[in-house]
Design an enzyme around this catalytic site. Structure first.
Site, mmCIF file in Angstrom:
data_model
loop_
_atom_site.group_PDB
_atom_site.id
_atom_site.type_symbol
_atom_site.label_atom_id
_atom_site.label_comp_id
_atom_site.label_asym_id
_atom_site.label_seq_id
_atom_site.Cartn_x
_atom_site.Cartn_y
_atom_site.Cartn_z
ATOM 1 N N ASP A 254 -6.377 -17.261 1.947
ATOM 2 C CA ASP A 254 -5.824 -18.912 1.487
ATOM 3 C C ASP A 254 -6.642 -19.914 2.203
ATOM 4 O O ASP A 254 -6.312 -20.078 3.389
ATOM 5 C CB ASP A 254 -4.318 -18.974 1.794
ATOM 6 C CG ASP A 254 -3.771 -20.113 0.750
ATOM 7 O OD1 ASP A 254 -4.775 -20.976 0.409
ATOM 8 O OD2 ASP A 254 -2.826 -19.794 0.817
ATOM 9 N N HIS B 58 0.892 -1.135 0.091
ATOM 10 C CA HIS B 58 0.119 -0.031 -0.080
ATOM 11 C C HIS B 58 1.007 1.185 0.009
ATOM 12 O O HIS B 58 0.573 2.340 -0.672
ATOM 13 C CB HIS B 58 -1.009 0.015 1.306
ATOM 14 C CG HIS B 58 -2.144 -0.868 1.023
ATOM 15 N ND1 HIS B 58 -3.480 -0.337 0.858
ATOM 16 C CD2 HIS B 58 -2.190 -2.174 0.891
ATOM 17 C CE1 HIS B 58 -4.207 -1.315 0.459
ATOM 18 N NE2 HIS B 58 -3.686 -2.659 0.688
ATOM 19 N N THR C 3 -1.718 -15.585 -0.094
ATOM 20 C CA THR C 3 -1.430 -16.498 0.524
ATOM 21 C C THR C 3 -1.287 -16.464 2.126
ATOM 22 O O THR C 3 -1.486 -17.676 2.967
ATOM 23 C CB THR C 3 -0.128 -17.375 0.015
ATOM 24 O OG1 THR C 3 0.144 -18.536 0.701
ATOM 25 C CG2 THR C 3 1.019 -16.616 0.472
ATOM 26 N N ASP D 15 7.971 5.411 -0.191
ATOM 27 C CA ASP D 15 8.481 6.595 0.324
ATOM 28 C C ASP D 15 7.890 6.774 1.664
ATOM 29 O O ASP D 15 8.467 7.672 2.240
ATOM 30 C CB ASP D 15 8.334 7.716 -0.313
ATOM 31 C CG ASP D 15 6.754 8.438 -0.799
ATOM 32 O OD1 ASP D 15 6.130 7.356 -0.043
ATOM 33 O OD2 ASP D 15 6.679 9.325 -1.265
#
Length: 326
Positions: free
Chosen positions: A241, A66, A190, A74
């Site tokens: 998952d 994100h 996963t 940054d």
């Protein structure tokens, strides 16, 4: 002023040096001289925190993704500058792990003041988190500097669980990533969980008449509706998952192929010709002998993502605390 050959050569050398500083690339071991214990400090903080929160690997991996997908890798997602903070964007809903990065930063500031960026801590923490979940260990190029901008309006184009694969491919392409990276980085699901909030449409309003997504395996559908009943608690969390939410492996790709994907975007990877071929390349019968290595390719995708729009050289800053600009 008379320019001699020596002066011209000196001027050209200074220009080259300046350009090298301003566009310096990331490199493995960037802190080997200025803060040799940097990576071990981050690893120790992440390992310690994971003892009390087994979901931490997925949390820190998501935080890195994100961060990179807005202003580049940054540390902009870490800043708390009031109601306009990037971290409050709808696309970042549920993103956590800020306190872990801040804890690592505090230790690094005590050991090496003003040296290690928050952006690098996020990248290193994600790497260490993957390893804790039994995923591949790998080297992280460092040298990122922290951005000076953090605004929720800049996060409006984050990939969304309702995006079509075409939209996702376009969003990834704008970041310099291709269909292969889309599949590999989606496979990061996963580990971790999602809220039933993101499942409501897929289960109860995907087709006219309140029908579910037809790509869901009929065997799997009752499991999902039991975990996320209609009009139930939308904050209930379920594994992304089906068989190994805390173990980093490629089982999620097999799940996608077999109709056991939890998220709509993951399922969509098998509906698109290009991404389906990539999924199949990792789960085919001959993959163990002749196919590509999922772990190796995942590492390459992570390293590539970690270079999106990085600030280096004289760009950006090294924050004293990750939640505030200097």
């Amino acid at each position: 002023m008379v320019w001699t050959k020596a002066k011209v050569n000196l001027a050209l050398s200074l220009v080259i040096v300046f350009i090298g500083i301003s566009v310096a690339d990331l490199k493995v071991g960037f802190y080997s001289n200025t803060c040799p214990q940097a990576e071990s400090i981050v690893k120790r903080v992440v390992s310690g925190a994971s003892l009390s929160d087994p979901n931490l690997p997925a949390i820190l991996l998501r935080l890195h993704f994100h961060d990179c997908f807005v202003e580049g890798c940054d540390g902009s997602i870490l800043v708390d500058n009031g109601a306009i903070s990037e971290k409050f964007a709808f696309g970042h809903e549920g993103v956590r792990g800020f306190e872990i990065i801040e804890a690592a930063k505090a230790e690094l500031e005590a050991a090496c003041p003003g040296v290690v960026s928050c952006a690098d801590i996020v990248a290193l923490a994600a790497r260490d988190a993957i390893s804790l979940a039994n995923g591949p260990a790998y080297e992280v190029p460092t040298g990122r500097r922290d951005g000076r901008v953090s605004n929720l309006s800049l996060a409006k184009d984050m990939p969304d669980v309702s995006d079509s694969i075409e939209i996702l491919k376009d969003k990834f392409m704008r970041k310099g990533l291709h269909a292969k990276e889309l599949v590999l980085l989606s496979a990061a699901h996963t580990i971790g969980s999602t809220a039933c909030f993101f499942m409501t449409k897929r289960l109860y309003n995907f087709l006219p008449g309140g029908q579910p997504d037809p790509t869901i395996n009929p065997v799997f559908l009752p499991e999902l509706t039991t975990q996320c009943p209609q009009n139930g608690d939308i904050n209930t969390r379920i594994p992304m998952d089906r068989s190994s939410e805390r173990l980093f492996d490629q089982q999620i790709l097999q799940n996608i192929k077999d109709g056991f994907a939890v998220l709509q975007t993951d399922a969509g990877l098998y509906e698109d010709v290009a991404t389906r071929q990539i999924v199949n390349s990792y789960v085919g019968l001959l993959n163990p002998l002749f196919g590509p290595s999922f772990e190796s390719d995942f590492v390459k995708a992570m390293v590539k993502m970690g270079k999106i729009n990085v600030k280096t050289g004289s760009n950006g800053e090294i924050r004293r605390v990750c939640s505030a600009f200097n």
